[in-house]
Design an enzyme around this catalytic site. Structure first.
Site, PDB file in Angstrom:
ATOM      1  N   ASP A 233      28.190 102.251  36.975  1.00 42.01           N
ATOM      2  CA  ASP A 233      28.249 102.228  38.435  1.00 42.01           C
ATOM      3  C   ASP A 233      28.298 103.673  38.918  1.00 42.01           C
ATOM      4  O   ASP A 233      27.832 104.563  38.222  1.00 42.01           O
ATOM      5  CB  ASP A 233      29.454 101.412  38.910  1.00 42.01           C
ATOM      6  CG  ASP A 233      29.214 100.716  40.244  1.00 42.01           C
ATOM      7  OD1 ASP A 233      28.847 101.412  41.202  1.00 42.01           O
ATOM      8  OD2 ASP A 233      29.378  99.490  40.331  1.00 42.01           O
ATOM      9  N   HIS A 256      25.153 105.250  38.692  1.00 42.60           N
ATOM     10  CA  HIS A 256      24.514 105.111  39.998  1.00 42.60           C
ATOM     11  C   HIS A 256      24.586 106.387  40.814  1.00 42.60           C
ATOM     12  O   HIS A 256      24.311 106.367  42.019  1.00 42.60           O
ATOM     13  CB  HIS A 256      25.147 103.954  40.774  1.00 42.60           C
ATOM     14  CG  HIS A 256      24.929 102.609  40.146  1.00 42.60           C
ATOM     15  ND1 HIS A 256      25.413 101.434  40.695  1.00 42.60           N
ATOM     16  CD2 HIS A 256      24.267 102.239  39.007  1.00 42.60           C
ATOM     17  CE1 HIS A 256      25.075 100.409  39.924  1.00 42.60           C
ATOM     18  NE2 HIS A 256      24.393 100.885  38.891  1.00 42.60           N
TER      19      HIS A 256
END
Length: 409
Positions: A233, A256
């Site tokens: 993430d 991310h």
């Protein structure tokens, strides 16, 4: 300096940085740093009944050691020696009577028993001043055994515990630690002031769910430096109410990217102001430098953001502002965001993009992005498809120096 020489110089820097981290991280002796305080005392968890081996829950022994250390009026040091110690969810709370250090030399192993997942956090520090968490040890979240429980997109479920959380902690340092395979995020901050995070290594596979590296909310003057973050993430997520966040010499990827937001989903959120990301690299991430706000959002401001000297390697969406953020469609895209983004500077951003649109500024129609500054942007498309491009909506600003791809503001 040419793009090639700049890129090579940055790679040399990263190599030296990682070498120093690897050779010094395990053997660092932090004890001398507080010798001048006097009144030092160690509280070894083994003396309180902790059992090494990674099978027996040691939370009560840890708490007993912590409680005695917290009452010590000098420099207290809770010591976790080398070895593997199983630890169920635990809260280390203050205020304490003096500065306190939590020194992890060994490995703390999280439980995989579902009965322990009722806690939001695994290891939680609260209401503390002058805290140090360090020692060269490891937090083993044992995430792979429970990650299937962490996907709440398709059905209601309880989120899994965050490995290391800080609530209302001030004037603290977290250094020389590894966090491996967290069940949820590795580190979370809320209501904290003047904390330094340095020489950390946070790791989880790129496809692991919700394993953010560091999440920051409602906190002031947080510094993160000289760390490696590989996650599934956001490497770093800067959330509502964060001010004066300094990120320096970070290597991020997979993951991310480095994100501000998402913002505007809830009515009780606060402005984000003063975020500085410098001298860092992203590799193989699904986003690079991202600001994300919900379309159907409450009024907020995001301002005073500076990204400087950032190298991208095979990064999708290297520069992106997305004010129509919708992680779980369908969303109402007929409304526009009420989050005002202004005074955002991108200075010396170079490297390669895995997406054709290397720069995306998708701003709000009712609250356009203002004073966006792009200076020396050098992003090339990695692979076939021609040259990289830019896309802008409702963005107003200025460009200087080299611009590749061709600017759209």
């Amino acid at each position: 300096m040419s793009l090639i020489s700049s890129f090579l110089g940055f790679r040399v820097f990263l190599f030296l940085f990682l070498f120093v981290w690897a050779t010094e991280g395990q053997n660092v002796n932090l004890f001398h740093q507080t010798e001048q305080l006097g009144g030092r005392k160690f509280f070894n968890v083994v003396d309180y009944g902790a059992v090494e081996g990674g099978v027996t829950d040691n939370s009560q022994a840890f708490l007993k050691a912590w409680n005695d250390a917290c009452q010590w009026r000098g420099m207290a040091r809770v010591l976790i020696p080398r070895g593997i110690f199983m630890l169920f969810p635990v809260i280390f709370s203050g205020p304490c009577k003096g500065p306190i250090a939590f020194l992890i030399l060994g490995t703390l192993r999280a439980s995989t028993e579902p009965s322990t997942f009722n806690s939001e956090n695994w290891i939680n520090f609260r209401y503390l001043e002058q805290l140090t968490v360090a020692g060269g040890g490891t937090l083993d979240g044992q995430g792979p055994l429970v990650w299937p429980r962490n996907n709440c997109n398709n059905h209601p479920c309880r989120t899994l515990p965050i490995s290391l959380s800080f609530d209302f902690v001030n004037n603290a340092t977290v250094a020389y630690l590894r966090s491996h395979n967290s069940k949820n995020a590795h580190i979370r901050l809320f209501g904290c002031n003047k904390m330094d995070f340095t020489k950390l290594r946070l790791s989880a596979p790129g496809d692991s769910p919700n394993t953010d590296g560091i999440k920051i909310g409602s906190s002031y003057r947080i510094r993160i430096s000289r760390s490696v973050i590989t996650t599934g993430d956001d490497c770093i997520a800067i959330l509502s109410g964060s001010r004066e966040i300094h990120i320096h010499k970070i290597l991020c990827g997979p993951g991310h990217g480095i994100s501000i937001g998402s913002l505007g989903e809830y009515g009780n959120e606060h402005d984000v102001e003063g975020v500085y990301v410098k001298d860092s690299g992203l590799k193989g991430t699904t986003n690079g430098l991202r600001i994300k706000t919900w379309a159907n959002s409450h009024p907020l401001k995001v301002s005073k953001i500076i990204y400087e000297n950032i190298v991208m390697t095979d990064v999708m969406n290297p520069i992106i502002i997305d004010q129509n953020y919708c992680p779980s469609p369908p969303c109402n895209q007929q409304v526009t965001s009420n989050v005002q983004i202004s005074n955002v500077t991108y200075n010396n951003i170079w490297g390669s993009s895995s997406s054709k649109e290397a720069v995306i500024l998708k701003c709000s129609k009712t609250s356009p992005c203002k004073n966006i500054v792009m200076n020396n942007i050098k992003l090339s498309l990695d692979g076939p498809g021609g040259i990289a491009s830019s896309y802008c909506e409702n963005a107003v600003g200025f460009t200087y120096g080299t611009q590749n791809p061709r600017p759209c503001i």
